[in-house]
Design a protein around this motif. Structure first.
Motif, PDB file in Angstrom:
ATOM      1  N   LYS A   1      16.683 -16.504  -8.775  1.00 42.32           N
ATOM      2  CA  LYS A   1      17.128 -15.426  -7.897  1.00 42.32           C
ATOM      3  C   LYS A   1      16.368 -14.152  -8.228  1.00 42.32           C
ATOM      4  O   LYS A   1      16.156 -13.839  -9.400  1.00 42.32           O
ATOM      5  CB  LYS A   1      18.639 -15.193  -8.089  1.00 42.32           C
ATOM      6  N   ILE A   2      15.974 -13.418  -7.190  1.00 40.53           N
ATOM      7  CA  ILE A   2      15.319 -12.127  -7.388  1.00 40.53           C
ATOM      8  C   ILE A   2      16.377 -11.037  -7.558  1.00 40.53           C
ATOM      9  O   ILE A   2      17.331 -10.960  -6.784  1.00 40.53           O
ATOM     10  CB  ILE A   2      14.415 -11.775  -6.188  1.00 40.53           C
ATOM     11  N   ILE A   3      16.226 -10.221  -8.587  1.00 40.04           N
ATOM     12  CA  ILE A   3      17.095  -9.071  -8.814  1.00 40.04           C
ATOM     13  C   ILE A   3      16.307  -7.806  -8.470  1.00 40.04           C
ATOM     14  O   ILE A   3      15.285  -7.524  -9.088  1.00 40.04           O
ATOM     15  CB  ILE A   3      17.576  -8.997 -10.288  1.00 40.04           C
ATOM     16  N   ASP A   4      16.737  -7.072  -7.478  1.00 38.97           N
ATOM     17  CA  ASP A   4      16.049  -5.840  -7.089  1.00 38.97           C
ATOM     18  C   ASP A   4      16.233  -4.760  -8.149  1.00 38.97           C
ATOM     19  O   ASP A   4      17.334  -4.588  -8.681  1.00 38.97           O
ATOM     20  CB  ASP A   4      16.582  -5.325  -5.752  1.00 38.97           C
ATOM     21  N   ILE A   5      15.151  -4.056  -8.452  1.00 36.42           N
ATOM     22  CA  ILE A   5      15.208  -2.922  -9.369  1.00 36.42           C
ATOM     23  C   ILE A   5      14.997  -1.663  -8.533  1.00 36.42           C
ATOM     24  O   ILE A   5      13.905  -1.465  -7.982  1.00 36.42           O
ATOM     25  CB  ILE A   5      14.137  -3.012 -10.474  1.00 36.42           C
ATOM     26  N   ASN A   6      16.018  -0.849  -8.421  1.00 41.05           N
ATOM     27  CA  ASN A   6      15.928   0.355  -7.590  1.00 41.05           C
ATOM     28  C   ASN A   6      14.806   1.265  -8.079  1.00 41.05           C
ATOM     29  O   ASN A   6      14.780   1.669  -9.241  1.00 41.05           O
ATOM     30  CB  ASN A   6      17.266   1.115  -7.610  1.00 41.05           C
ATOM     31  N   GLY A   7      13.872   1.569  -7.185  1.00 42.60           N
ATOM     32  CA  GLY A   7      12.777   2.476  -7.534  1.00 42.60           C
ATOM     33  C   GLY A   7      11.578   1.802  -8.161  1.00 42.60           C
ATOM     34  O   GLY A   7      10.624   2.485  -8.546  1.00 42.60           O
ATOM     35  N   LEU A   8      11.620   0.466  -8.282  1.00 46.33           N
ATOM     36  CA  LEU A   8      10.490  -0.239  -8.905  1.00 46.33           C
ATOM     37  C   LEU A   8       9.998  -1.349  -7.983  1.00 46.33           C
ATOM     38  O   LEU A   8      10.725  -2.291  -7.680  1.00 46.33           O
ATOM     39  CB  LEU A   8      10.890  -0.824 -10.257  1.00 46.33           C
ATOM     40  N   GLN A   9       8.755  -1.229  -7.543  1.00 43.51           N
ATOM     41  CA  GLN A   9       8.129  -2.263  -6.753  1.00 43.51           C
ATOM     42  C   GLN A   9       6.726  -2.479  -7.315  1.00 43.51           C
ATOM     43  O   GLN A   9       5.972  -1.515  -7.488  1.00 43.51           O
ATOM     44  CB  GLN A   9       8.063  -1.875  -5.274  1.00 43.51           C
ATOM     45  N   ILE A  10       6.413  -3.722  -7.629  1.00 44.77           N
ATOM     46  CA  ILE A  10       5.136  -4.011  -8.296  1.00 44.77           C
ATOM     47  C   ILE A  10       4.272  -4.853  -7.368  1.00 44.77           C
ATOM     48  O   ILE A  10       4.393  -6.079  -7.310  1.00 44.77           O
ATOM     49  CB  ILE A  10       5.356  -4.738  -9.644  1.00 44.77           C
ATOM     50  N   LYS A  11       3.402  -4.169  -6.621  1.00 43.34           N
ATOM     51  CA  LYS A  11       2.488  -4.860  -5.724  1.00 43.34           C
ATOM     52  C   LYS A  11       1.071  -4.780  -6.278  1.00 43.34           C
ATOM     53  O   LYS A  11       0.716  -3.822  -6.965  1.00 43.34           O
ATOM     54  CB  LYS A  11       2.561  -4.251  -4.322  1.00 43.34           C
ATOM     55  N   ARG A  12       0.280  -5.767  -5.944  1.00 38.59           N
ATOM     56  CA  ARG A  12      -1.098  -5.810  -6.438  1.00 38.59           C
ATOM     57  C   ARG A  12      -1.937  -6.683  -5.508  1.00 38.59           C
ATOM     58  O   ARG A  12      -1.413  -7.281  -4.568  1.00 38.59           O
ATOM     59  CB  ARG A  12      -1.131  -6.395  -7.856  1.00 38.59           C
ATOM     60  N   HIS A  13      -3.220  -6.778  -5.808  1.00 37.92           N
ATOM     61  CA  HIS A  13      -4.123  -7.649  -5.074  1.00 37.92           C
ATOM     62  C   HIS A  13      -4.710  -8.696  -6.019  1.00 37.92           C
ATOM     63  O   HIS A  13      -4.947  -8.407  -7.192  1.00 37.92           O
ATOM     64  CB  HIS A  13      -5.285  -6.862  -4.454  1.00 37.92           C
ATOM     65  N   PHE A  14      -4.948  -9.881  -5.496  1.00 39.54           N
ATOM     66  CA  PHE A  14      -5.836 -10.821  -6.154  1.00 39.54           C
ATOM     67  C   PHE A  14      -7.238 -10.501  -5.661  1.00 39.54           C
ATOM     68  O   PHE A  14      -7.453 -10.283  -4.466  1.00 39.54           O
ATOM     69  CB  PHE A  14      -5.481 -12.271  -5.811  1.00 39.54           C
ATOM     70  N   CYS A  15      -8.211 -10.467  -6.576  1.00 39.45           N
ATOM     71  CA  CYS A  15      -9.568 -10.042  -6.220  1.00 39.45           C
ATOM     72  C   CYS A  15     -10.621 -11.052  -6.645  1.00 39.45           C
ATOM     73  O   CYS A  15     -10.514 -11.666  -7.715  1.00 39.45           O
ATOM     74  CB  CYS A  15      -9.909  -8.715  -6.918  1.00 39.45           C
ATOM     75  N   PHE A  16     -11.659 -11.209  -5.804  1.00 39.38           N
ATOM     76  CA  PHE A  16     -12.892 -11.824  -6.262  1.00 39.38           C
ATOM     77  C   PHE A  16     -13.586 -10.789  -7.140  1.00 39.38           C
ATOM     78  O   PHE A  16     -13.538  -9.584  -6.864  1.00 39.38           O
ATOM     79  CB  PHE A  16     -13.822 -12.155  -5.085  1.00 39.38           C
ATOM     80  N   VAL A  17     -14.259 -11.248  -8.181  1.00 39.79           N
ATOM     81  CA  VAL A  17     -15.008 -10.326  -9.027  1.00 39.79           C
ATOM     82  C   VAL A  17     -16.361 -10.957  -9.330  1.00 39.79           C
ATOM     83  O   VAL A  17     -16.469 -12.135  -9.663  1.00 39.79           O
ATOM     84  CB  VAL A  17     -14.236  -9.970 -10.327  1.00 39.79           C
ATOM     85  N   ARG A  18     -17.411 -10.136  -9.136  1.00 40.81           N
ATOM     86  CA  ARG A  18     -18.781 -10.598  -9.326  1.00 40.81           C
ATOM     87  C   ARG A  18     -19.571  -9.556 -10.106  1.00 40.81           C
ATOM     88  O   ARG A  18     -19.178  -8.394 -10.173  1.00 40.81           O
ATOM     89  CB  ARG A  18     -19.462 -10.820  -7.966  1.00 40.81           C
TER      90      ARG A  18
END
Length: 310
Positions: free
Chosen positions: A258-275
């Motif tokens: 189960k996901i527990i929401d943390i008020n004020g905290l959202q952790i988004k990111r990207h997966f990247c190719f790296v060369r």
């Protein structure tokens, strides 16, 4: 000078071991030694310092290694381009991917890629983001895929997929009674997180820092080296993990976590190719195009991974 002798030298130089080079190239150790001696005879110089069971590169060895990396890259490009004349994709593709990408994103993509291009020899290093970047800088791979938030100036990054890190608990845990927590409450929750050097931990640490919270102030019980080990730990304890949504889709659908929401905290990111900056490997560029096309097709089909395409 044969291509294979260069490959032998390169393998010994990168591994600093005749035994490991023998295992990597599937030839006997005496054959490895013979090829190195032939090179040393050709250039009339020692390529390795030998001290007991350890070896190191001499100054001459370092010079040859520098040229060797460029020459072998040209050999791979030559093989690739010559086969393209017959509309064949051939050659070698050396990939490195952070653990989350390697385990949860790449398998279906690689299955489709090898089905379409059966003559391309694909290898994959599965490790954390920092090690992928290091392997790229050391020319051990042609293309990396990372989830890190810290970027090195001598590498080129290209986002290809959105991701989100979500706080999760096992539904059998006492923590599952809550639907949300404040940031202050989160500080008291026992956590199990990924290890130092992982892109996941980098993203968590940065998100907390933006809220004025140091990772050292959190109640981290332990750090583990893979998402699967974190899941297994959560199944047997009343702790919380912060895990890639891509890695949790199956368990969330089945109601195990189960996901527990943390008020004020959202952790988004990207997966990247790296060369590496500068000259690019043609097989790597072809793989990038294939991944982008694959994700577009999954998006058109309504698949969740396609919907997270950049």
């Amino acid at each position: 000078m044969s291509d294979f002798r260069l490959k032998v030298f390169y393998s010994v130089a990168k591994n600093l071991s005749f035994t490991k080079a023998s295992q990597e190239l599937f030839v006997s150790q005496p054959a490895i030694t013979k090829h190195i001696r032939e090179l040393e005879s050709l250039y009339q110089t020692r390529l390795f310092n030998r001290l007991g069971n350890t070896i190191s590169l001499t100054e001459s060895g370092n010079v040859l290694l520098e040229h060797c990396e460029r020459i072998l890259a040209e050999y791979r490009k030559l093989e690739y381009d010559m086969h393209l004349l017959h509309n064949e994709y051939n050659g070698q593709l050396r990939l490195g991917a952070s653990t989350t990408i390697a385990q949860y994103v790449l398998p279906p993509i690689l299955a489709a890629f090898t089905e379409k291009y059966p003559k391309v020899s694909v290898s994959l290093i599965d490790t954390n983001s920092r090690n992928v970047e290091q392997a790229l800088q050391e020319h051990n791979i042609d293309l990396g895929m990372v989830e890190g938030v810290f970027r090195l100036p001598n590498l080129k990054y290209e986002p290809f997929l959105h991701d989100e890190l979500v706080p999760v608990v096992c539904t059998s845990s006492a923590l599952a009674k809550k639907d949300s927590l404040t940031l202050d409450e989160l500080k008291d929750i026992p956590l199990v997180l990924r290890e130092r050097g992982s892109g996941t931990l980098d993203a968590i640490e940065m998100a907390l820092s933006e809220q004025g919270i140091k990772l050292s102030s959190m109640n981290v019980r332990l750090y583990l080296g893979s998402t699967e080990s974190i899941k297994q730990f959560l199944r047997n304890s009343s702790t919380m993990g912060i895990i890639s949504l891509q890695a949790m889709l199956k368990e969330l659908r089945e109601g195990e976590f189960k996901i527990i929401d943390i008020n004020g905290l959202q952790i988004k990111r990207h997966f990247c190719f790296v060369r590496a900056q500068g000259q690019e490997e043609a097989p790597a560029a072809n793989f990038i195009r294939f991944v982008q096309s694959y994700l577009k097709s999954r998006k058109a089909a309504g698949d969740i991974i396609g919907k997270m395409m950049v």
